[in-house]
Design an enzyme around this catalytic site. Sequence first.
Site, mmCIF file in Angstrom:
data_model
loop_
_atom_site.group_PDB
_atom_site.id
_atom_site.type_symbol
_atom_site.label_atom_id
_atom_site.label_comp_id
_atom_site.label_asym_id
_atom_site.label_seq_id
_atom_site.Cartn_x
_atom_site.Cartn_y
_atom_site.Cartn_z
ATOM 1 N N GLY A 1 -0.110 4.869 -0.531
ATOM 2 C CA GLY A 1 -0.632 5.772 -0.267
ATOM 3 C C GLY A 1 -0.097 6.430 1.029
ATOM 4 N N CYS B 1 -10.845 9.456 7.655
ATOM 5 C CA CYS B 1 -10.170 8.507 8.741
ATOM 6 C C CYS B 1 -11.525 8.878 9.653
ATOM 7 C CB CYS B 1 -9.234 8.865 9.280
ATOM 8 S SG CYS B 1 -7.921 8.319 8.574
ATOM 9 N N LYS C 1 -6.622 2.414 18.581
ATOM 10 C CA LYS C 1 -6.895 3.942 17.301
ATOM 11 C C LYS C 1 -8.233 4.301 17.083
ATOM 12 C CE LYS C 1 -5.823 5.948 13.551
ATOM 13 N NZ LYS C 1 -4.807 6.726 13.159
ATOM 14 N N ARG D 1 -7.373 20.104 32.174
ATOM 15 C CA ARG D 1 -7.553 19.023 31.873
ATOM 16 C C ARG D 1 -8.568 18.608 30.210
ATOM 17 N NH1 ARG D 1 -11.581 18.993 36.948
ATOM 18 N NH2 ARG D 1 -12.056 21.657 35.410
ATOM 19 N N GLU E 1 -1.570 3.656 12.617
ATOM 20 C CA GLU E 1 -0.451 5.069 12.357
ATOM 21 C C GLU E 1 -1.743 5.845 12.879
ATOM 22 O OE1 GLU E 1 2.530 6.119 11.424
ATOM 23 O OE2 GLU E 1 1.793 7.285 12.123
ATOM 24 N N GLU F 1 -2.880 14.195 7.933
ATOM 25 C CA GLU F 1 -2.062 15.148 6.837
ATOM 26 C C GLU F 1 -2.030 16.028 6.958
ATOM 27 O OE1 GLU F 1 -4.570 13.475 3.166
ATOM 28 O OE2 GLU F 1 -4.904 11.176 4.813
ATOM 29 N N GLY G 1 1.197 -1.424 0.004
ATOM 30 C CA GLY G 1 -0.230 -0.436 0.405
ATOM 31 C C GLY G 1 0.621 1.708 -0.114
ATOM 32 N N PHE H 1 -9.966 18.722 1.800
ATOM 33 C CA PHE H 1 -10.480 18.617 3.566
ATOM 34 C C PHE H 1 -10.038 18.992 4.641
ATOM 35 C CE2 PHE H 1 -8.701 15.671 6.695
ATOM 36 C CZ PHE H 1 -7.515 15.251 5.331
ATOM 37 N N LYS H 2 -8.641 19.361 4.404
ATOM 38 C CA LYS H 2 -7.771 21.028 5.847
ATOM 39 C C LYS H 2 -6.652 21.298 4.786
ATOM 40 C CE LYS H 2 -4.775 18.648 8.146
ATOM 41 N NZ LYS H 2 -4.441 17.207 9.097
HETATM 42 P P1 NAD Z 1 -5.065 4.750 0.021
HETATM 43 O O1 NAD Z 1 -6.033 4.669 -0.323
HETATM 44 O O2 NAD Z 1 -4.575 5.807 0.248
HETATM 45 O O3 NAD Z 1 -3.240 3.823 -0.165
HETATM 46 C C1 NAD Z 1 -3.596 2.375 -0.085
HETATM 47 C C2 NAD Z 1 -3.516 2.168 -0.828
HETATM 48 O O4 NAD Z 1 -3.105 0.169 -0.729
HETATM 49 C C3 NAD Z 1 -3.382 2.101 -2.535
HETATM 50 O O5 NAD Z 1 -2.836 2.720 -2.826
HETATM 51 C C4 NAD Z 1 -4.068 0.711 -3.443
HETATM 52 O O6 NAD Z 1 -3.724 0.981 -4.470
HETATM 53 C C5 NAD Z 1 -3.588 -0.004 -2.349
HETATM 54 N N1 NAD Z 1 -4.114 -1.852 -1.932
HETATM 55 C C6 NAD Z 1 -4.838 -1.810 -2.073
HETATM 56 N N2 NAD Z 1 -4.937 -3.547 -1.935
HETATM 57 C C7 NAD Z 1 -3.766 -3.639 -2.847
HETATM 58 C C8 NAD Z 1 -3.385 -4.957 -2.385
HETATM 59 N N3 NAD Z 1 -3.737 -6.681 -1.999
HETATM 60 N N4 NAD Z 1 -1.706 -5.251 -2.643
HETATM 61 C C9 NAD Z 1 -0.682 -3.910 -3.565
HETATM 62 N N5 NAD Z 1 -1.440 -2.809 -2.997
HETATM 63 C C10 NAD Z 1 -3.180 -2.895 -2.470
HETATM 64 O O7 NAD Z 1 -5.009 4.683 1.707
HETATM 65 P P2 NAD Z 1 -4.453 5.708 3.276
HETATM 66 O O8 NAD Z 1 -5.264 6.102 3.387
HETATM 67 O O9 NAD Z 1 -2.645 5.587 3.085
HETATM 68 O O10 NAD Z 1 -4.727 4.629 4.497
HETATM 69 C C11 NAD Z 1 -4.418 3.286 4.333
HETATM 70 C C12 NAD Z 1 -5.013 2.794 5.680
HETATM 71 O O11 NAD Z 1 -4.113 3.828 7.072
HETATM 72 C C13 NAD Z 1 -6.523 2.796 6.009
HETATM 73 O O12 NAD Z 1 -6.806 1.881 6.583
HETATM 74 C C14 NAD Z 1 -6.633 4.214 7.213
HETATM 75 O O13 NAD Z 1 -7.830 4.089 7.561
HETATM 76 C C15 NAD Z 1 -5.770 4.348 7.635
HETATM 77 N N6 NAD Z 1 -4.608 5.490 7.794
HETATM 78 C C16 NAD Z 1 -4.842 6.251 6.854
HETATM 79 C C17 NAD Z 1 -4.771 7.493 7.433
HETATM 80 C C18 NAD Z 1 -4.525 9.199 6.443
HETATM 81 O O14 NAD Z 1 -4.207 10.306 7.356
HETATM 82 N N7 NAD Z 1 -4.461 8.721 5.633
HETATM 83 C C19 NAD Z 1 -3.850 7.909 9.139
HETATM 84 C C20 NAD Z 1 -4.133 6.775 10.063
HETATM 85 C C21 NAD Z 1 -3.995 5.500 9.795
HETATM 86 C C1 UDX Z 2 -7.104 12.460 11.641
HETATM 87 C C2 UDX Z 2 -6.222 11.840 13.344
HETATM 88 O O1 UDX Z 2 -5.497 13.432 13.527
HETATM 89 C C3 UDX Z 2 -4.859 11.079 12.768
HETATM 90 O O2 UDX Z 2 -4.763 10.850 14.133
HETATM 91 C C4 UDX Z 2 -5.233 9.518 12.109
HETATM 92 O O3 UDX Z 2 -4.263 9.341 11.954
HETATM 93 C C5 UDX Z 2 -6.027 10.396 10.850
HETATM 94 O O4 UDX Z 2 -7.226 10.900 10.855
HETATM 95 P P1 UDX Z 2 -6.302 13.713 9.791
HETATM 96 O O5 UDX Z 2 -8.227 13.584 8.893
HETATM 97 O O6 UDX Z 2 -5.424 13.919 7.891
HETATM 98 O O7 UDX Z 2 -5.788 13.365 11.306
HETATM 99 O O8 UDX Z 2 -6.782 15.311 10.533
HETATM 100 P P2 UDX Z 2 -6.852 15.894 11.543
HETATM 101 O O9 UDX Z 2 -6.205 16.671 11.446
HETATM 102 O O10 UDX Z 2 -7.282 15.366 12.160
HETATM 103 O O11 UDX Z 2 -8.099 16.288 10.975
HETATM 104 C C6 UDX Z 2 -9.252 15.869 10.743
HETATM 105 C C7 UDX Z 2 -10.594 16.959 10.431
HETATM 106 O O12 UDX Z 2 -11.054 17.710 10.968
HETATM 107 C C8 UDX Z 2 -10.098 18.324 8.540
HETATM 108 O O13 UDX Z 2 -11.218 17.695 8.061
HETATM 109 C C9 UDX Z 2 -9.742 19.371 10.134
HETATM 110 O O14 UDX Z 2 -10.593 20.317 9.474
HETATM 111 C C10 UDX Z 2 -11.527 18.835 10.373
HETATM 112 N N1 UDX Z 2 -10.171 19.950 12.219
HETATM 113 C C11 UDX Z 2 -9.437 19.315 12.854
HETATM 114 C C12 UDX Z 2 -11.411 20.654 12.907
HETATM 115 O O15 UDX Z 2 -12.122 21.290 12.124
HETATM 116 N N2 UDX Z 2 -11.276 21.298 13.869
HETATM 117 C C13 UDX Z 2 -10.504 21.318 14.738
HETATM 118 O O16 UDX Z 2 -10.020 21.807 15.617
HETATM 119 C C14 UDX Z 2 -9.130 20.047 14.351
#
Ligand code: NAD
Ligand code: UDX
Length: 469
Positions: free
Chosen positions: A13, A282, A226, A266, A171, A175, A11, A344-345
């Site tokens: 991503g 997420c 998580k 707090r 994780e 973003e 992955g 989204f942000k």
């Molecule tokens: P993403 O969609 O950006 O990336 C996932 C990638 O996995 C894609 O490129 C897809 O093609 C690939 N993939 C899927 N199946 C596959 C396979 N069988 N073999 C090889 N590649 C494959 O997703 P993401 O945002 O990176 O999120 C990944 C995970 O991490 C999710 O479970 C998400 O909830 C979690 N997560 C995301 C964030 C975030 O900020 N985006 C933060 C913390 C946790």
């Molecule tokens: C979130 C979690 O913060 C991160 O720990 C987890 O791993 C993935 O999901 P992310 O979605 O990338 O991260 O961004 P985050 O900064 O949390 O913002 C999420 C949304 O909430 C955004 O749309 C942001 O604009 C909004 N937000 C955040 C608010 O509206 N107000 C705030 O005070 C903070």
Amino acid sequence: LSTIRSICCIGAGYVGGPTMAVIADRCPDVQVTVVDLSAERIAAWNSADLSRLPVYEPGLDAVVGRARGRNLHFSTAVEEAIAAADLVFISVNTPTKTKGLGAGQASDLKWVEASARTVAKAAQGHTIVVEKSTLPVRTAEVIQQILSASEGSGVSETQPAKSFSVLSNPEFLAEGTAIADLEKPDRVLIGGQDPEAIEALAAIYGHWVAPQKILRTNLWSSELSKLTANAFLAQRISSINSIAAFCEATGANVREVARAIGADSRIGEKFLQAGPGFGGSCFKKDILNLVYLCRHYGLEEVAAYWEQVVTLNHWQQQRIARLVISNLFGTVSGKRIGVLGFAFKADTNDTRESPAIRICRELLEEGAVLQIVDPKVSESQMAKDLGQPAGAGEGDGDGSWQRVPEVLQAASGADALLLLTEWQQFAVIDWPAVAAVMRQPAWLFDARAKADGALARAAGLQVWTVGEG
Ligand code: NAD
Ligand code: UDX
């Protein structure tokens, strides 16, 4: 203690790419290969021009630039990379199911299951398999079962017997700040049953993370932590947004309220910014997953409690779209509205669950002509999200939209500007110049409290700011 020399991440991503780039950067003695089924994504990760990486994150280009080709590799050869690895991260997407049992709430684990099956097939010798994706609690059991079916196989001169240890290592990066979050995490969480595997992974993070920040728990606590962290964070946003609406009704100011309550140690001052509702891939997905699991375990009241966080978020988005319409004399049909921000942000090109999507769609439905500016979101991404191509329908009462490069074009002929993403450039708008190209009486609707409202007012605009009574 087994030492990890070779890592594969399935992955490439938003999580897999930046996380592995930082691991490779901090562990030059470890080979890290990020694999993906999408050849297009891998090609983008390999592009010579570092401004064309598939994920935009401040600082990511420098990290990739240092490690790529040295000990960081991006490839579509999934099985080959798994075979060479001592440790495999599963970092694939886990979106909400769109059909079948649990549709609309449960996480779709088909990509995780497919990854586990590929690991079962391709791994050689002992392999530590790490859940990096966010997963429903007890998913490690499923992965373990799939892997167990192939354990002991593969014994030959060239192929030692297969064995596996499964860990959970969620994780927490956000973003837009991914590199900073990865380089200086509040904590690293490792859940597992096999102490040797836990320590091997802890040693990787130990290259740059202080030992007291590496937490060890059992598998289920790690998986559930998580979902819980995201539920708590999202709940804070729905809480402050609910109070924002109340402030608007009563003459209070939500930023003053946030400062006053945030000073209580707090409560804390972070994550109390009222806005157009939370977006991102997420929060909504993970809360709905939590809600689904609670119902599965018969905890109806717990499910209903968390579900309300998502309900309030939808309401906030809808409320903003509707107050724009109502302030523009109840109709936006044929009216130009400049939309400032689509991601989204700020500091990301990601639009998943962006509040801008729901709000823009509602305005389009009412016949508005949207002029959207966002420094990182492409026109093709906007078209996908809005469900219609740019420019279509203009002039016939149907809503239409186009992407424009600057705020001035977004404002051109517009009755209103609607600020939805807190990009820094929207804090420093030349309001007299902008007001001059708008159709009067003109509005600024600032859903992020990012713009300089006083300057906009001085330039003759009427101003609505979220949470300001
Ligand atoms: P993403 O969609 O950006 O990336 C996932 C990638 O996995 C894609 O490129 C897809 O093609 C690939 N993939 C899927 N199946 C596959 C396979 N069988 N073999 C090889 N590649 C494959 O997703 P993401 O945002 O990176 O999120 C990944 C995970 O991490 C999710 O479970 C998400 O909830 C979690 N997560 C995301 C964030 C975030 O900020 N985006 C933060 C913390 C946790
Ligand atoms: C979130 C979690 O913060 C991160 O720990 C987890 O791993 C993935 O999901 P992310 O979605 O990338 O991260 O961004 P985050 O900064 O949390 O913002 C999420 C949304 O909430 C955004 O749309 C942001 O604009 C909004 N937000 C955040 C608010 O509206 N107000 C705030 O005070 C903070």
